[in-house]
Design a protein around this motif. Sequence first.
Motif, PDB file in Angstrom:
ATOM      1  N   GLU A  10       0.798  -1.218   0.000  1.00  0.00           N
ATOM      2  CA  GLU A  10       0.000   0.000   0.000  1.00  0.00           C
ATOM      3  C   GLU A  10       0.835   1.275   0.000  1.00  0.00           C
ATOM      4  OE1 GLU A  10      -2.970  -0.070   3.068  1.00  0.00           O
ATOM      5  OE2 GLU A  10      -3.665  -2.064   2.466  1.00  0.00           O
ATOM      6  N   LEU A  11       2.144   1.135   0.129  1.00  0.00           N
ATOM      7  CA  LEU A  11       3.011   2.317   0.090  1.00  0.00           C
ATOM      8  C   LEU A  11       3.015   2.909  -1.308  1.00  0.00           C
ATOM      9  CD1 LEU A  11       6.076   0.930   2.074  1.00  0.00           C
ATOM     10  CD2 LEU A  11       4.491   2.694   2.878  1.00  0.00           C
ATOM     11  N   THR A  12       2.956   4.236  -1.392  1.00  0.00           N
ATOM     12  CA  THR A  12       3.094   4.882  -2.689  1.00  0.00           C
ATOM     13  C   THR A  12       4.583   4.857  -3.064  1.00  0.00           C
ATOM     14  OG1 THR A  12       3.497   7.102  -1.810  1.00  0.00           O
ATOM     15  CG2 THR A  12       1.178   6.442  -2.134  1.00  0.00           C
ATOM     16  N   THR A  13       4.873   5.121  -4.304  1.00  0.00           N
ATOM     17  CA  THR A  13       6.284   5.166  -4.705  1.00  0.00           C
ATOM     18  C   THR A  13       7.023   6.275  -3.970  1.00  0.00           C
ATOM     19  OG1 THR A  13       5.695   6.443  -6.667  1.00  0.00           O
ATOM     20  CG2 THR A  13       5.972   4.067  -6.960  1.00  0.00           C
ATOM     21  N   ASP A  14       6.363   7.405  -3.737  1.00  0.00           N
ATOM     22  CA  ASP A  14       7.002   8.495  -2.992  1.00  0.00           C
ATOM     23  C   ASP A  14       7.273   8.105  -1.545  1.00  0.00           C
ATOM     24  OD1 ASP A  14       7.121  10.204  -5.179  1.00  0.00           O
ATOM     25  OD2 ASP A  14       5.254  11.241  -4.672  1.00  0.00           O
ATOM     26  N   GLU A  15       6.319   7.439  -0.886  1.00  0.00           N
ATOM     27  CA  GLU A  15       6.528   6.980   0.490  1.00  0.00           C
ATOM     28  C   GLU A  15       7.672   5.978   0.558  1.00  0.00           C
ATOM     29  OE1 GLU A  15       1.931   7.366   2.150  1.00  0.00           O
ATOM     30  OE2 GLU A  15       2.576   5.523   1.154  1.00  0.00           O
ATOM     31  N   LEU A  16       7.693   5.060  -0.386  1.00  0.00           N
ATOM     32  CA  LEU A  16       8.756   4.059  -0.439  1.00  0.00           C
ATOM     33  C   LEU A  16      10.116   4.722  -0.640  1.00  0.00           C
ATOM     34  CD1 LEU A  16       9.764   1.147  -0.509  1.00  0.00           C
ATOM     35  CD2 LEU A  16       9.146   1.089  -2.933  1.00  0.00           C
ATOM     36  N   TYR A  17      10.184   5.648  -1.569  1.00  0.00           N
ATOM     37  CA  TYR A  17      11.432   6.367  -1.814  1.00  0.00           C
ATOM     38  C   TYR A  17      11.893   7.080  -0.544  1.00  0.00           C
ATOM     39  CZ  TYR A  17      14.862   9.574  -3.727  1.00  0.00           C
ATOM     40  OH  TYR A  17      16.020  10.267  -3.956  1.00  0.00           O
ATOM     41  N   ASP A  18      10.972   7.790   0.105  1.00  0.00           N
ATOM     42  CA  ASP A  18      11.324   8.561   1.291  1.00  0.00           C
ATOM     43  C   ASP A  18      11.789   7.675   2.439  1.00  0.00           C
ATOM     44  OD1 ASP A  18      10.754  10.920  -0.042  1.00  0.00           O
ATOM     45  OD2 ASP A  18       8.799  11.205   0.907  1.00  0.00           O
ATOM     46  N   LEU A  19      11.135   6.541   2.653  1.00  0.00           N
ATOM     47  CA  LEU A  19      11.559   5.678   3.762  1.00  0.00           C
ATOM     48  C   LEU A  19      12.902   5.022   3.476  1.00  0.00           C
ATOM     49  CD1 LEU A  19      11.224   2.268   3.786  1.00  0.00           C
ATOM     50  CD2 LEU A  19       8.861   2.902   3.525  1.00  0.00           C
ATOM     51  N   ARG A  44       7.169  -8.664   3.171  1.00  0.00           N
ATOM     52  CA  ARG A  44       6.524  -9.912   3.599  1.00  0.00           C
ATOM     53  C   ARG A  44       5.176  -9.652   4.250  1.00  0.00           C
ATOM     54  NH1 ARG A  44      10.374 -13.935   6.547  1.00  0.00           N
ATOM     55  NH2 ARG A  44       8.401 -15.043   6.564  1.00  0.00           N
ATOM     56  N   ASP A  45       4.303 -10.656   4.192  1.00  0.00           N
ATOM     57  CA  ASP A  45       3.032 -10.569   4.902  1.00  0.00           C
ATOM     58  C   ASP A  45       3.313 -10.409   6.388  1.00  0.00           C
ATOM     59  OD1 ASP A  45       1.535 -10.879   2.590  1.00  0.00           O
ATOM     60  OD2 ASP A  45       1.293 -13.050   2.846  1.00  0.00           O
ATOM     61  N   GLY A  46       2.525  -9.596   7.053  1.00  0.00           N
ATOM     62  CA  GLY A  46       2.692  -9.386   8.480  1.00  0.00           C
ATOM     63  C   GLY A  46       3.651  -8.276   8.840  1.00  0.00           C
ATOM     64  N   VAL A  47       4.154  -7.566   7.839  1.00  0.00           N
ATOM     65  CA  VAL A  47       5.065  -6.447   8.100  1.00  0.00           C
ATOM     66  C   VAL A  47       4.325  -5.142   7.824  1.00  0.00           C
ATOM     67  CG1 VAL A  47       7.231  -5.319   7.433  1.00  0.00           C
ATOM     68  CG2 VAL A  47       7.098  -7.820   7.545  1.00  0.00           C
ATOM     69  N   GLN A  48       4.445  -4.221   8.777  1.00  0.00           N
ATOM     70  CA  GLN A  48       3.830  -2.903   8.653  1.00  0.00           C
ATOM     71  C   GLN A  48       4.922  -1.839   8.740  1.00  0.00           C
ATOM     72  OE1 GLN A  48       0.427  -2.082   8.317  1.00  0.00           O
ATOM     73  NE2 GLN A  48       0.065  -4.261   7.989  1.00  0.00           N
ATOM     74  N   HIS A  49       4.738  -0.775   7.999  1.00  0.00           N
ATOM     75  CA  HIS A  49       5.700   0.323   7.971  1.00  0.00           C
ATOM     76  C   HIS A  49       5.058   1.541   8.626  1.00  0.00           C
ATOM     77  CE1 HIS A  49       8.345  -1.959   5.331  1.00  0.00           C
ATOM     78  NE2 HIS A  49       7.219  -2.429   4.829  1.00  0.00           N
ATOM     79  N   LEU A  50       5.684   2.007   9.707  1.00  0.00           N
ATOM     80  CA  LEU A  50       5.199   3.156  10.448  1.00  0.00           C
ATOM     81  C   LEU A  50       5.995   4.382  10.013  1.00  0.00           C
ATOM     82  CD1 LEU A  50       3.443   4.406  12.697  1.00  0.00           C
ATOM     83  CD2 LEU A  50       5.246   3.718  14.320  1.00  0.00           C
ATOM     84  N   LEU A  51       5.305   5.351   9.428  1.00  0.00           N
ATOM     85  CA  LEU A  51       5.949   6.550   8.912  1.00  0.00           C
ATOM     86  C   LEU A  51       5.428   7.769   9.660  1.00  0.00           C
ATOM     87  CD1 LEU A  51       4.949   4.625   6.226  1.00  0.00           C
ATOM     88  CD2 LEU A  51       6.725   6.050   5.265  1.00  0.00           C
ATOM     89  N   GLY A  52       6.346   8.617  10.106  1.00  0.00           N
ATOM     90  CA  GLY A  52       5.992   9.846  10.797  1.00  0.00           C
ATOM     91  C   GLY A  52       6.355  11.050   9.949  1.00  0.00           C
ATOM     92  N   TRP A  53       5.345  11.822   9.559  1.00  0.00           N
ATOM     93  CA  TRP A  53       5.518  12.969   8.678  1.00  0.00           C
ATOM     94  C   TRP A  53       5.340  14.267   9.447  1.00  0.00           C
ATOM     95  CZ3 TRP A  53       6.866  11.843   3.714  1.00  0.00           C
ATOM     96  CH2 TRP A  53       6.636  10.537   3.285  1.00  0.00           C
ATOM     97  N   GLN A  54       6.195  15.224   9.146  1.00  0.00           N
ATOM     98  CA  GLN A  54       6.112  16.551   9.743  1.00  0.00           C
ATOM     99  C   GLN A  54       6.284  17.569   8.621  1.00  0.00           C
ATOM    100  OE1 GLN A  54       9.198  17.583  12.681  1.00  0.00           O
ATOM    101  NE2 GLN A  54       7.489  17.686  14.123  1.00  0.00           N
ATOM    102  N   ASN A  55       5.255  18.366   8.390  1.00  0.00           N
ATOM    103  CA  ASN A  55       5.286  19.365   7.317  1.00  0.00           C
ATOM    104  C   ASN A  55       5.634  18.743   5.967  1.00  0.00           C
ATOM    105  OD1 ASN A  55       4.716  21.426   9.204  1.00  0.00           O
ATOM    106  ND2 ASN A  55       6.885  21.514   9.736  1.00  0.00           N
ATOM    107  N   GLY A  56       5.081  17.561   5.706  1.00  0.00           N
ATOM    108  CA  GLY A  56       5.290  16.894   4.432  1.00  0.00           C
ATOM    109  C   GLY A  56       6.622  16.185   4.272  1.00  0.00           C
ATOM    110  N   VAL A  57       7.415  16.137   5.340  1.00  0.00           N
ATOM    111  CA  VAL A  57       8.733  15.497   5.280  1.00  0.00           C
ATOM    112  C   VAL A  57       8.733  14.278   6.206  1.00  0.00           C
ATOM    113  CG1 VAL A  57      11.201  15.811   5.730  1.00  0.00           C
ATOM    114  CG2 VAL A  57       9.858  17.696   4.791  1.00  0.00           C
TER     115      VAL A  57
END
Length: 149
Positions: A10-19, A44-57
């Motif tokens: 479900e990650l967008t390409t931009d989210e993936l790039y940024d992480l 893998r199944d069962g893996v979640q990515h937690l992303l914290g954004w501040q002012n779009g960064v």
Amino acid sequence: MNWILKPWCELTTDELYDLLALRAEVFVVEQTCPFQDLDGLDRRDGVQHLLGWQNGVLVAYARLMAPGVAKSHQVVIGRVVTAPEARGDGLGHQLMQQALQECERLWPGISIYLGAQAHLQGFYGRHGFTAVGEPYLEDDIPHIGMTSF
């Protein structure tokens, strides 16, 4: 702070790039530690990515893994990272609080494991983690296993 939790698909390409850029900036460049960050676990199944954004960064990130993905019976929190420019105001503590809340929501009552850089043992201790086992080297950096619950 805007927190987002998503599986790989479900990650967008931009989210993936940024992480991936944040992980490389800190784990490879800042810590001068060339290592294979892409270890096959991210998608893998069962893996979640937690992303914290501040002012779009993207300024904070952690990888949360269900029991059985990396440890047979424990949830695993890994790749815990904050952007260098965002440090000093408790962001790391916010990240850990959010990660622990998400782990409890997704996998209630299951113990959590993380492989901490040894110098951060006190930091993780403030979030309820205790050291287990002996210190070990991972990519030439001293680490210690820690569990919560």
